[in-house]
Scaffold this active site. Structure first.
Site, PDB file in Angstrom:
ATOM      1  N   ASP A 207      10.482  -1.318  -6.012  1.00  0.00           N
ATOM      2  CA  ASP A 207       9.023  -1.640  -5.905  1.00  0.00           C
ATOM      3  C   ASP A 207       8.078  -0.466  -6.923  1.00  0.00           C
ATOM      4  O   ASP A 207       9.362   0.418  -7.150  1.00  0.00           O
ATOM      5  CB  ASP A 207       8.339  -0.899  -4.944  1.00  0.00           C
ATOM      6  CG  ASP A 207       7.657  -1.984  -4.088  1.00  0.00           C
ATOM      7  OD1 ASP A 207       8.158  -3.622  -4.512  1.00  0.00           O
ATOM      8  OD2 ASP A 207       7.815  -2.624  -2.725  1.00  0.00           O
ATOM      9  N   ASP A 209       6.710   1.415  -7.310  1.00  0.00           N
ATOM     10  CA  ASP A 209       5.445   2.494  -7.379  1.00  0.00           C
ATOM     11  C   ASP A 209       5.754   3.521  -6.223  1.00  0.00           C
ATOM     12  O   ASP A 209       5.976   4.508  -6.359  1.00  0.00           O
ATOM     13  CB  ASP A 209       3.474   1.997  -6.638  1.00  0.00           C
ATOM     14  CG  ASP A 209       4.176   1.290  -5.578  1.00  0.00           C
ATOM     15  OD1 ASP A 209       5.315   1.002  -5.392  1.00  0.00           O
ATOM     16  OD2 ASP A 209       3.444   0.626  -4.628  1.00  0.00           O
ATOM     17  N   TRP A 269       0.533 -11.145  -1.065  1.00  0.00           N
ATOM     18  CA  TRP A 269       1.067  -9.978  -0.298  1.00  0.00           C
ATOM     19  C   TRP A 269       2.263  -9.742   0.950  1.00  0.00           C
ATOM     20  O   TRP A 269       1.286 -10.726   2.528  1.00  0.00           O
ATOM     21  CB  TRP A 269       0.040  -8.961   0.118  1.00  0.00           C
ATOM     22  CG  TRP A 269       0.504  -8.234   0.610  1.00  0.00           C
ATOM     23  CD1 TRP A 269       0.637  -7.436   1.975  1.00  0.00           C
ATOM     24  CD2 TRP A 269       0.403  -6.618  -0.007  1.00  0.00           C
ATOM     25  NE1 TRP A 269       0.770  -5.879   1.671  1.00  0.00           N
ATOM     26  CE2 TRP A 269       1.117  -5.520   0.790  1.00  0.00           C
ATOM     27  CE3 TRP A 269       0.691  -6.541  -1.359  1.00  0.00           C
ATOM     28  CZ2 TRP A 269       1.225  -4.138   0.534  1.00  0.00           C
ATOM     29  CZ3 TRP A 269       0.383  -5.333  -1.477  1.00  0.00           C
ATOM     30  CH2 TRP A 269       1.377  -3.723  -1.009  1.00  0.00           C
ATOM     31  N   GLU A 272       8.329 -10.799   3.102  1.00  0.00           N
ATOM     32  CA  GLU A 272       9.105 -11.027   2.268  1.00  0.00           C
ATOM     33  C   GLU A 272      10.343 -10.118   2.727  1.00  0.00           C
ATOM     34  O   GLU A 272      11.450 -10.500   3.249  1.00  0.00           O
ATOM     35  CB  GLU A 272       9.053 -11.253   0.333  1.00  0.00           C
ATOM     36  CG  GLU A 272       9.045  -9.788   0.216  1.00  0.00           C
ATOM     37  CD  GLU A 272       7.617  -9.628  -0.219  1.00  0.00           C
ATOM     38  OE1 GLU A 272       7.275  -8.949  -0.588  1.00  0.00           O
ATOM     39  OE2 GLU A 272       6.085 -10.821   0.483  1.00  0.00           O
ATOM     40  N   ASP A 273       9.764  -8.942   2.725  1.00  0.00           N
ATOM     41  CA  ASP A 273      10.879  -8.146   3.750  1.00  0.00           C
ATOM     42  C   ASP A 273      11.062  -8.508   4.617  1.00  0.00           C
ATOM     43  O   ASP A 273      12.236  -8.130   4.935  1.00  0.00           O
ATOM     44  CB  ASP A 273      10.321  -6.434   3.442  1.00  0.00           C
ATOM     45  CG  ASP A 273       9.813  -6.620   1.530  1.00  0.00           C
ATOM     46  OD1 ASP A 273      10.826  -6.812   1.163  1.00  0.00           O
ATOM     47  OD2 ASP A 273       8.801  -5.426   1.411  1.00  0.00           O
ATOM     48  N   MET A 299       4.318   7.451  -3.034  1.00  0.00           N
ATOM     49  CA  MET A 299       3.821   6.412  -3.966  1.00  0.00           C
ATOM     50  C   MET A 299       2.954   6.368  -4.756  1.00  0.00           C
ATOM     51  O   MET A 299       2.299   7.625  -4.517  1.00  0.00           O
ATOM     52  CB  MET A 299       3.410   5.626  -2.989  1.00  0.00           C
ATOM     53  CG  MET A 299       3.164   4.270  -3.338  1.00  0.00           C
ATOM     54  SD  MET A 299       2.759   3.141  -1.328  1.00  0.00           S
ATOM     55  CE  MET A 299       4.111   2.398  -0.520  1.00  0.00           C
ATOM     56  N   HIS A 302      -2.535   3.139  -5.786  1.00  0.00           N
ATOM     57  CA  HIS A 302      -3.170   1.863  -6.240  1.00  0.00           C
ATOM     58  C   HIS A 302      -3.675   0.730  -5.288  1.00  0.00           C
ATOM     59  O   HIS A 302      -3.553   0.343  -4.466  1.00  0.00           O
ATOM     60  CB  HIS A 302      -1.865   1.293  -7.127  1.00  0.00           C
ATOM     61  CG  HIS A 302      -0.440   0.148  -5.648  1.00  0.00           C
ATOM     62  ND1 HIS A 302      -0.492  -1.044  -5.454  1.00  0.00           N
ATOM     63  CD2 HIS A 302       0.625   0.999  -5.384  1.00  0.00           C
ATOM     64  CE1 HIS A 302       0.261  -1.399  -4.429  1.00  0.00           C
ATOM     65  NE2 HIS A 302       1.140   0.308  -4.490  1.00  0.00           N
ATOM     66  N   ARG A 304      -5.113  -3.251  -4.066  1.00  0.00           N
ATOM     67  CA  ARG A 304      -3.848  -4.216  -3.657  1.00  0.00           C
ATOM     68  C   ARG A 304      -4.229  -6.036  -4.686  1.00  0.00           C
ATOM     69  O   ARG A 304      -4.937  -6.061  -5.216  1.00  0.00           O
ATOM     70  CB  ARG A 304      -3.980  -4.915  -2.150  1.00  0.00           C
ATOM     71  CG  ARG A 304      -3.534  -6.137  -1.769  1.00  0.00           C
ATOM     72  CD  ARG A 304      -3.602  -6.410  -0.525  1.00  0.00           C
ATOM     73  NE  ARG A 304      -3.104  -5.789   0.066  1.00  0.00           N
ATOM     74  CZ  ARG A 304      -2.706  -6.082   1.865  1.00  0.00           C
ATOM     75  NH1 ARG A 304      -3.394  -7.203   2.265  1.00  0.00           N
ATOM     76  NH2 ARG A 304      -2.249  -5.583   2.724  1.00  0.00           N
TER      77      ARG A 304
END
Length: 347
Positions: A207, A209, A269, A272-273, A299, A302, A304
């Protein structure tokens, strides 16, 4: 006593023999002389060669041994090939440990280019100059509209990856349009596109971030899929779940193919992980993690993305790399990264 006529004839013969002897000696000298400047003192050798006269070409032929497939010029000027480099050490010697990371400083991409561009190759590529990297690593970043985050990430990660002595490239996979974001599909695309450019054997899915705060957390694959973002400041540096596999994850090419990549159907959101973790277990593998003491991340805060909704799990056999469809809209080579903009056919 000889007459004057006989004397004149004898002198003429002696002179003729003397001239013949002199010419013979000079001819032998010409044929065996190695110093061409003695032969043609008015024509220096480099000028003769430069003008490519008949004599210059002849001397090239005599002095340069012909090598099949190699021109006379190449054979005359090329140096011996450099010997192969030794493998880089298993423990990179330039690691510094904890790294100060802060996101308050305003940085521009151009400023980061000025700081790091001189040691990078076009496309965000790098390889150690004094040893052969142990792995060829493609760093895949799913992306849309987070240029400030990307700037911070590039500023901190490039030096870390260099100190880790990796042969690596950075691929920013940008989702074109405003439809629902599909992080997993972008990572599948990154895997496919990176392999078109180089024979990578390790893939980092990161990612944009998340920035490591310790360079001893090596971005190298292992015998099992590896989860690097173990301790994140947002979660008080505590692993969120024993099945967590998001944030920053590493798989070899063989491992990623074995699980058929990520699911392509996670629009929005989350999910998937967890699905990838399940795929790894189904295929008889397990995950490994570095020690939480060094696997620490900061991190970037931010909001969503719009359209993000929780998704269900999907089928490993029919959903993944073997069902991937997309269109590449543009590929841009920056000195800091390769940007691949794609149409993921969002609903």
């Amino acid at each position: 006593m000889k007459s004057p006529v006989e004397m004149k004839k004898k002198i003429t013969i002696i002179l003729a023999l003397s001239v013949l002897f002199t010419l013979t000696c000079f001819t032998v000298f010409l044929l065996h002389s190695k110093d061409t400047s003695l032969v043609f003192p008015s024509l220096p050798q480099q000028v003769v060669k430069g003008s490519r006269s008949v004599f210059g070409k002849m001397m090239d032929h005599i002095r340069v041994k012909k090598i099949p497939g190699v021109s006379r010029e190449t054979a005359a000027t090329s140096a011996q090939p450099a010997p192969p480099l030794d493998p880089c050490p298993d423990s990179p010697p330039s690691l510094v440990g904890p790294v100060l990371v802060e996101f308050e400083t305003i940085r521009s991409l151009q400023w980061v280019r000025n700081q790091l561009g001189s040691v990078l190759q076009q496309g965000g590529r790098y390889k150690p100059p004094d040893c052969t990297a142990r792995q060829k690593v493609a760093v895949i970043i799913p992306f849309r509209n987070r240029y400030e985050h990307l700037t911070h990430w590039l500023y901190y990660l490039h030096p870390v990856l260099m100190r880790q002595q990796l042969d690596y490239g950075v691929y920013v996979i940008n989702q074109d349009g405003d439809g629902a974001f599909n992080r997993a599909k972008l990572m599948n695309i990154g895997f496919v596109e990176a392999l078109k450019e180089y024979d990578y054997d390790c893939f980092v899915f990161s990612d944009v971030d998340l920035v490591p705060i310790d360079d001893r957390n090596l971005y190298r694959c292992s015998d099992h899929p590896r989860h690097l973002s173990v301790a994140i400041d947002k979660f008080n540096y505590i692993l969120s779940s024993v099945t967590a596999f998001g944030g920053v994850s590493l798989l070899t090419e063989e491992q990623f193919l074995k699980v058929n990549g990520f699911s392509n159907t996670f629009w929005g959101w989350g999910g998937e992980d967890d699905d990838l973790y399940n795929r790894i277990i189904v295929r008889g593998m397990s995950i490994t993690r570095p020690d939480a003491g060094i696997a620490k991340y900061k991190m970037i805060k931010h909001g969503r993305d719009l359209h993000n909704e929780v998704n269900p799990e999907n089928n490993i056999e029919t959903d993944g790399l073997n069902s991937l469809n997309f269109t590449v809209k543009e590929i841009l080579k920056d000195v800091l990264f390769t940007l691949i903009s794609v149409d993921v056919q969002a609903p």
